[in-house]
Design a protein around this motif. Structure first.
Motif, PDB file in Angstrom:
ATOM      1  N   LEU A  34      36.367  42.844  54.887  1.00 45.62           N
ATOM      2  CA  LEU A  34      36.401  44.240  55.332  1.00 45.62           C
ATOM      3  C   LEU A  34      35.855  44.421  56.737  1.00 45.62           C
ATOM      4  CD1 LEU A  34      35.109  46.075  52.140  1.00 45.62           C
ATOM      5  CD2 LEU A  34      37.477  45.850  52.931  1.00 45.62           C
ATOM      6  N   ASP A  35      34.767  43.722  57.037  1.00 48.24           N
ATOM      7  CA  ASP A  35      34.102  43.958  58.310  1.00 48.24           C
ATOM      8  C   ASP A  35      33.187  42.782  58.620  1.00 48.24           C
ATOM      9  OD1 ASP A  35      33.383  45.282  60.621  1.00 48.24           O
ATOM     10  OD2 ASP A  35      32.276  46.882  59.632  1.00 48.24           O
ATOM     11  N   CYS A  36      32.860  42.639  59.895  1.00 49.03           N
ATOM     12  CA  CYS A  36      31.922  41.617  60.361  1.00 49.03           C
ATOM     13  C   CYS A  36      30.966  42.268  61.344  1.00 49.03           C
ATOM     14  CB  CYS A  36      32.651  40.491  61.099  1.00 49.03           C
ATOM     15  SG  CYS A  36      33.906  39.648  60.160  1.00 49.03           S
ATOM     16  N   ARG A  37      29.758  41.743  61.379  1.00 46.58           N
ATOM     17  CA  ARG A  37      28.774  42.182  62.365  1.00 46.58           C
ATOM     18  C   ARG A  37      28.122  40.970  62.994  1.00 46.58           C
ATOM     19  NH1 ARG A  37      25.326  47.451  60.534  1.00 46.58           N
ATOM     20  NH2 ARG A  37      27.092  48.869  60.559  1.00 46.58           N
ATOM     21  N   LEU A 143      42.026  54.741  58.362  1.00 44.28           N
ATOM     22  CA  LEU A 143      40.734  54.267  57.872  1.00 44.28           C
ATOM     23  C   LEU A 143      39.890  55.403  57.312  1.00 44.28           C
ATOM     24  CD1 LEU A 143      38.846  51.890  57.433  1.00 44.28           C
ATOM     25  CD2 LEU A 143      38.022  52.185  59.763  1.00 44.28           C
ATOM     26  N   ARG A 147      38.044  55.093  53.646  1.00 45.68           N
ATOM     27  CA  ARG A 147      36.654  54.663  53.830  1.00 45.68           C
ATOM     28  C   ARG A 147      35.786  54.908  52.590  1.00 45.68           C
ATOM     29  NH1 ARG A 147      34.525  53.715  58.767  1.00 45.68           N
ATOM     30  NH2 ARG A 147      36.070  55.051  59.753  1.00 45.68           N
ATOM     31  N   SER A 152      30.672  49.617  52.210  1.00 41.93           N
ATOM     32  CA  SER A 152      30.378  49.695  53.643  1.00 41.93           C
ATOM     33  C   SER A 152      28.928  49.298  53.889  1.00 41.93           C
ATOM     34  CB  SER A 152      30.636  51.114  54.161  1.00 41.93           C
ATOM     35  OG  SER A 152      29.619  51.988  53.725  1.00 41.93           O
ATOM     36  N   TRP A 153      28.565  49.204  55.153  1.00 43.14           N
ATOM     37  CA  TRP A 153      27.197  48.843  55.527  1.00 43.14           C
ATOM     38  C   TRP A 153      26.194  49.871  55.023  1.00 43.14           C
ATOM     39  CZ3 TRP A 153      27.026  44.034  56.973  1.00 43.14           C
ATOM     40  CH2 TRP A 153      28.145  43.467  57.563  1.00 43.14           C
TER      41      TRP A 153
END
Length: 168
Positions: A34-37, A143, A147, A152-153
């Motif tokens: 889903l996401d990267c940081r 999105l 969402r 999510s974070w």
């Protein structure tokens, strides 16, 4: 989830992870990235996964992979025509040995590759609260429209299982 990423310490769950993606090849099969940081200041990176489609995890709807002592972080993929798309893991290859750190190479459908390498890695299988049992359909949606259906974070979550490479 944000706290698991920003914490300098590993936070073990009461249960070890049953299928350990830090040591076992292809353990993340069918999970959706889903996401990267990346946080250069803290020398760490994290990958956030939707686990509702994952092959080997009957519990948990999300997961977080945190790599500390970050040495490299790379994403490569073809430009996609759709605004939103699920990138499902088709292969996860793990490399790690004493003194050499830890690395995972991921391949995705439809077309993507990612690798991350660092000194240590921590994996958390999570139950993100307030999201539906099934992942959203992406075609034709923005999105902002999906969402609330995704981990999510900022999601409140419970750590169900965990693993670490610390001590390898």
């Amino acid at each position: 989830m944000e706290d698991l990423f920003t914490s300098q310490n590993y936070s073990p769950a009461s249960e070890p992870v049953g299928w350990d993606p830090l040591r076992e090849q292809d353990a993340l099969q069918d999970a959706q990235l889903l996401d990267c940081r990346v946080c250069p200041t803290a020398n760490r990176a994290a990958l956030l996964f939707d686990m509702r489609t994952a092959s080997y995890y009957p519990t948990g709807n999300s997961a977080l992979l945190v790599v500390s002592g970050l040495q490299s972080f790379h994403w490569s993929g073809s430009s996609q025509q759709q605004k939103l798309m699920a990138f499902s893991v088709t292969s996860s290859r793990v490399f790690g040995s004493t003194g050499d750190g830890w690395r995972v190479d991921l391949e995705f459908f439809p077309d993507g590759t990612h690798y991350v390498r660092g000194k240590h890695a921590d994996f958390y299988l999570l139950e993100a609260h307030g999201i539906p049992e099934a992942p959203p359909g992406y075609p034709g949606r923005e999105l902002d429209q999906v969402r609330h259906e995704l981990p999510s974070w900022n999601s409140d979550c419970t750590v169900l299982e965990s693993a670490t490479t610390r001590g390898i």
